[in-house]
Design a protein around this motif. Structure first.
Motif, PDB file in Angstrom:
ATOM      1  N   SER A  45       0.833  -1.199   0.000  1.00 36.31           N
ATOM      2  CA  SER A  45       0.000   0.000   0.000  1.00 36.31           C
ATOM      3  C   SER A  45       0.869   1.250   0.000  1.00 36.31           C
ATOM      4  CB  SER A  45      -0.888  -0.022   1.243  1.00 36.31           C
ATOM      5  OG  SER A  45      -1.783   1.050   1.183  1.00 36.31           O
ATOM      6  N   SER A  50      -1.530   3.074  -7.848  1.00 41.29           N
ATOM      7  CA  SER A  50      -2.648   3.851  -8.397  1.00 41.29           C
ATOM      8  C   SER A  50      -2.132   5.086  -9.111  1.00 41.29           C
ATOM      9  CB  SER A  50      -3.602   4.281  -7.287  1.00 41.29           C
ATOM     10  OG  SER A  50      -4.146   3.164  -6.659  1.00 41.29           O
ATOM     11  N   THR A  51      -1.081   5.676  -8.561  1.00 44.57           N
ATOM     12  CA  THR A  51      -0.503   6.849  -9.200  1.00 44.57           C
ATOM     13  C   THR A  51      -0.062   6.498 -10.619  1.00 44.57           C
ATOM     14  OG1 THR A  51       0.266   7.565  -7.046  1.00 44.57           O
ATOM     15  CG2 THR A  51       1.233   8.643  -8.953  1.00 44.57           C
TER      16      THR A  51
HETATM   17  N1  LIG Z   1      -3.354  13.574  -4.241  1.00 48.40           N
HETATM   18  C1  LIG Z   1      -2.250  13.272  -3.524  1.00 48.40           C
HETATM   19  N2  LIG Z   1      -1.596  14.213  -2.821  1.00 48.40           N
HETATM   20  C2  LIG Z   1      -0.486  13.908  -2.116  1.00 48.40           C
HETATM   21  N3  LIG Z   1       0.061  12.699  -2.048  1.00 48.40           N
HETATM   22  C3  LIG Z   1      -0.532  11.705  -2.717  1.00 48.40           C
HETATM   23  C4  LIG Z   1      -1.719  11.929  -3.496  1.00 48.40           C
HETATM   24  N4  LIG Z   1      -2.087  10.758  -4.050  1.00 48.40           N
HETATM   25  C5  LIG Z   1      -1.184   9.849  -3.644  1.00 48.40           C
HETATM   26  N5  LIG Z   1      -0.243  10.410  -2.848  1.00 48.40           N
HETATM   27  C6  LIG Z   1       0.902   9.717  -2.242  1.00 48.40           C
HETATM   28  O1  LIG Z   1       1.573   8.994  -3.230  1.00 48.40           O
HETATM   29  C7  LIG Z   1       1.945   7.715  -2.764  1.00 48.40           C
HETATM   30  C8  LIG Z   1       1.413   6.632  -3.675  1.00 48.40           C
HETATM   31  O2  LIG Z   1       0.018   6.603  -3.617  1.00 48.40           O
HETATM   32  P1  LIG Z   1      -0.856   5.587  -4.448  1.00 48.40           P
HETATM   33  O3  LIG Z   1      -2.280   5.977  -4.305  1.00 48.40           O
HETATM   34  O4  LIG Z   1      -0.324   5.497  -5.826  1.00 48.40           O
HETATM   35  O5  LIG Z   1      -0.591   4.230  -3.649  1.00 48.40           O
HETATM   36  P2  LIG Z   1      -1.072   2.768  -4.023  1.00 48.40           P
HETATM   37  O6  LIG Z   1       0.138   1.993  -4.376  1.00 48.40           O
HETATM   38  O7  LIG Z   1      -2.170   2.801  -5.019  1.00 48.40           O
HETATM   39  O8  LIG Z   1      -1.606   2.252  -2.622  1.00 48.40           O
HETATM   40  P3  LIG Z   1      -2.923   1.375  -2.284  1.00 48.40           P
HETATM   41  O9  LIG Z   1      -2.545  -0.041  -2.520  1.00 48.40           O
HETATM   42  O10 LIG Z   1      -3.133   1.655  -0.834  1.00 48.40           O
HETATM   43  O11 LIG Z   1      -4.038   1.856  -3.143  1.00 48.40           O
HETATM   44  C9  LIG Z   1       1.432   7.610  -1.343  1.00 48.40           C
HETATM   45  O12 LIG Z   1       2.517   7.808  -0.475  1.00 48.40           O
HETATM   46  C10 LIG Z   1       0.440   8.724  -1.206  1.00 48.40           C
HETATM   47  O13 LIG Z   1       0.495   9.272   0.087  1.00 48.40           O
END
Ligand SMILES: Nc1ncnc2c1ncn2[C@@H]1O[C@H](COP(=O)(O)OP(=O)(O)OP(=O)(O)O)[C@@H](O)[C@H]1O
Ligand SMILES: [Mg+2]
Lengths: 374, 311
Positions: A45, A50-51
């Motif tokens: 996580s 997702s980014t």
């Molecule tokens: N809009 C935003 N503003 C600031 N930081 C963000 C934003 N969106 C994501 N982040 C940061 O970027 C990083 C990656 O987030 P992301 O949503 O891509 O994680 P993920 O791998 O999809 O996690 P999960 O499995 O929980 O969905 C995280 O540390 C998050 O705090």
């Protein structure tokens, strides 16, 4: 439905990066996707999965790098012009529209003739076996049904790329397995190119042609399920690939690519997955299924680990056992007989199944694998 | 706990507490806490209201003589006396456009202010500030700024841009301006909270499905926002409909802005005809209810379920 017409040969991500106010969420993602491939983005996580997906979909602007399709830049196109289908983590179905109108939405946006919209919606409903629910609103469906609507809505457009963001994370175990098969079947029968985000290694291994493991926004390893499963490039990937026993030890001696590692009541021969010298602190990674219980009576070889049984869990065919070494290190073992909690056991491991990694992850982002896909 | 008591019958019932036994019969003793509030409401609202309705059926002898209709003379007068009845249209002509304007203008502003940007808080505060002013202060401000001798006219005259002062207050326009100034913050606050209740991933989904911003607005956001817009319209309409201070202070109290609230006030204070004043007040409520009923009728055709957001 037939194979997508507007397909491409390669999708290329070059040094793609995204930061939020100075905080890096994704750094230097390099990936080349061939048409028809199923790629899984895997990681814990917050690692930037997702980014990465939102950057591809055009929902987040890139801060670095570019995305190319057959050599043409597409990261400058707005989301609605990219012609990618996306299945959202929370499905994002339109709550005020019926199932069929949800599925028709994208087709209507393309101004297709009414008859064709009707035909393709019917095809889409049949594909996910929801013909009986066509008139219902999303709120009146079960989680699994909603998820299938979300998939149908994305694939009826026959998009050149399908992006899925942990689509199975909200489902129960049984439905999850069913839907996993369903997704793979759709991918194959429609000839889709899919990028699939998950934090479940089993899901990733079973679905994908190639996996991309991320950690804190950085790629750790890219490879086929076999490559990742058998040869993780660092302890983080190993951890993700089911090497549940990760122990910090010291290198006592090195012979070729084998090393004797000691500490925490353990002293065994193991394979050097990364170079290490005598005296280095390293991380040993072993799968629970590779630790063999030899029983207390077998003569104690030098490579046996002596341990006390803590917890025994019955798991159908086998027992998952937690043991503690003489120096208090917990290990996880699979056994085929019920062990008594409190009893003493000896464990052995084939040196080729015990992998030694450097403790630090810095600068070990698998340059070899990366150049292979470039 | 409660359900087990229900299902296991009389034996378990004996051991269930009084509260649970009452709850089974749909009695919630906590509602007793509402008693003081209900008494208060009865004394301060229901009783005077009923008394007011009673008054309307006790017309003055003069009214009865002029309009006939016995007990109903006040109502006959209300509908037949053009001077009074025109007020209905005058009031509606102010309240309906004002409410509509406030709602329509709030939509794009609430949309724009949804995203993050520097100075957003400042701008929001400025937009909402007029709520704290109250109608009288707003009216006074309007007079000072836009009156015949106000800053605006003086500035324009002195710079030779106009030869005659602009007539911005003491007419329909003045009241309209004051209704917008005091009604807009309500509309904006309500609409932006309805808007934040819509899950942003719905728009993102529409985007990936190929919808441009117009299509996204028309097909996704507007339908989900519409019930909220209807509610906002009703609230700002009710606020505007009972306009009184500004109709008097920045309006043309005997002509264009002779609203119902003013007529009721006059009947009460100038003609000392309490029963006629009550009749006008009751009829104000009736007209409002008719408009609200129409809006709700329209709203009943809309989707009103979850909008999937943070609500
Ligand atoms: N809009 C935003 N503003 C600031 N930081 C963000 C934003 N969106 C994501 N982040 C940061 O970027 C990083 C990656 O987030 P992301 O949503 O891509 O994680 P993920 O791998 O999809 O996690 P999960 O499995 O929980 O969905 C995280 O540390 C998050 O705090
Ligand atoms: Mg995510």
């Amino acid at each position: 439905m037939t194979r997508s017409t507007n397909t491409f040969d390669t999708l290329e991500l070059k040094n793609v990066g995204r930061s939020f106010g100075g905080q890096n969420a994704l750094v230097d993602l390099n990936l080349r996707v061939r048409a028809g491939e199923f790629i899984a983005l895997l990681g814990p996580s917050g690692c930037g999965k997702s980014t990465a997906l939102n950057c591809l979909a055009g929902l987040l602007p890139l801060t670095h790098g570019e995305i190319l399709i057959d050599g043409k830049r597409i990261d400058v196109l707005p989301s609605e012009k990219r012609d990618f289908g996306m299945v959202f983590q929370n499905y994002a179905l339109f709550p005020h529209l019926s199932v069929e109108k949800n599925i028709a939405f994208g087709l209507q946006m393309r101004n297709l003739p009414k008859a064709e919209v009707t035909r393709r919606v019917a095809d889409g409903l049949a594909l996910v076996k929801l013909q009986d629910q066509a008139k219902k609103r999303p709120g009146q469906l079960s989680g699994g049904q909603q998820q299938r609507v979300a998939i149908a809505r994305a694939v009826v457009l026959e998009p050149r790329l399908v992006l899925m963001d942990e689509p199975l994370s909200n489902l129960d175990a049984k439905l999850r397995l069913e839907m996993r098969t369903e997704i793979r079947r759709l991918h194959q029968s429609l000839g889709l190119t899919t990028i699939y985000v998950t934090h479940d290694q089993e899901e990733a291994l079973s679905l994908a042609d190639r996996l991309v493991v991320l950690r804190e926004g950085r790629v750790q390893q890219i490879g086929t399920p076999e490559q990742l499963h058998n040869n993780p490039t660092n302890w983080h990937v190993a951890d993700f690939m089911g090497y549940r026993n990760i122990v910090d030890l010291e290198v006592e001696s090195v012979v070729g690519d084998l090393a004797r590692v000691t500490g925490r009541g353990i002293s065994i021969m193991a394979t050097l997955a990364q170079t290490a010298a005598v005296g280095d602190t390293v991380r040993l990674a072993i799968r629970p299924s590779d630790l063999v219980v030899t029983g207390p009576d077998t003569p104690s070889g030098r490579d046996a680990i002596q341990a006390t049984v803590n917890v025994v869990e019955y798991q159908g065919r086998e027992f998952a056992v937690e043991v503690t070494t003489t120096e208090g290190q917990n290990l996880y073992v699979h056994a085929y007989t019920a062990l008594l909690p409190g009893s003493t056991v000896r464990l052995a491991v084939d040196p080729s199944r015990a992998l030694v990694y450097r403790s630090s992850l810095d600068g070990v982002a698998a340059p070899r694998e990366l150049s292979a896909v470039r | 706990m409660m359900t087990s008591a229900t299902h296991t019958g009389s034996r378990a019932r004996g051991s269930a507490s009084l509260r649970h036994r009452l709850a089974e019969r749909g009695v919630d003793t906590k509602l007793l806490l509402l008693v003081p509030a209900i008494v208060f409401a009865l004394l301060l609202f229901v009783y005077p209201f009923a008394y007011g309705i009673g008054l309307t059926f006790q017309p003055l002898a003069a009214t009865q003589e002029q309009w006939g209709g016995g007990f109903f003379a006040n109502y006959v007068a209300f509908f037949k006396d053009a001077f009074i009845f025109d007020s209905v249209w005058i009031t509606l002509r102010l309240a309906l456009p004002a409410a509509l304007f406030n709602v329509l203008v709030s939509i794009p502003i609430a949309f724009k202010l949804r995203s993050k940007f520097r100075g957003k808080r400042m701008l929001q505060t400025l937009l909402v500030l007029p709520i704290t002013l109250g109608t009288v202060l707003t009216a006074q401000g309007l007079l000072i700024f836009a009156g015949r001798q106000g800053w605006l006219n003086r500035f324009l005259l002195e710079n030779g841009i106009i030869d005659q002062p602009l007539q911005l207050v003491n007419n329909y326009l003045g009241v309209m301006l004051s209704l917008i100034i005091s009604g807009f913050p309500f509309a904006y606050l309500l609409i932006s909270s309805y808007l934040s209740g819509i899950d942003p991933s719905l728009e993102a989904a529409a985007k990936t499905l190929g919808a441009n911003w117009k299509q996204r607005f028309r097909r996704i956001t507007l339908p989900l926002l519409a019930p909220g817009l209807a509610t906002t319209f009703i609230l700002t309409f009710v606020l505007a409909f009972s306009v009184f201070p500004s109709a008097r202070l920045v309006g043309d109290a005997s002509g264009e802005t002779r609203v119902l609230a003013l007529m009721a006030y006059r009947a009460f204070s100038e003609q000392l005809d309490y029963s006629m004043a009550s009749t006008i007040a009751i009829m104000m409520g009736v007209v409002e209810l008719i408009v609200i009923a129409f809006v709700f009728l329209g709203r009943s055709f809309l989707y009103k379920g979850s909008t999937g957001g943070k609500g």
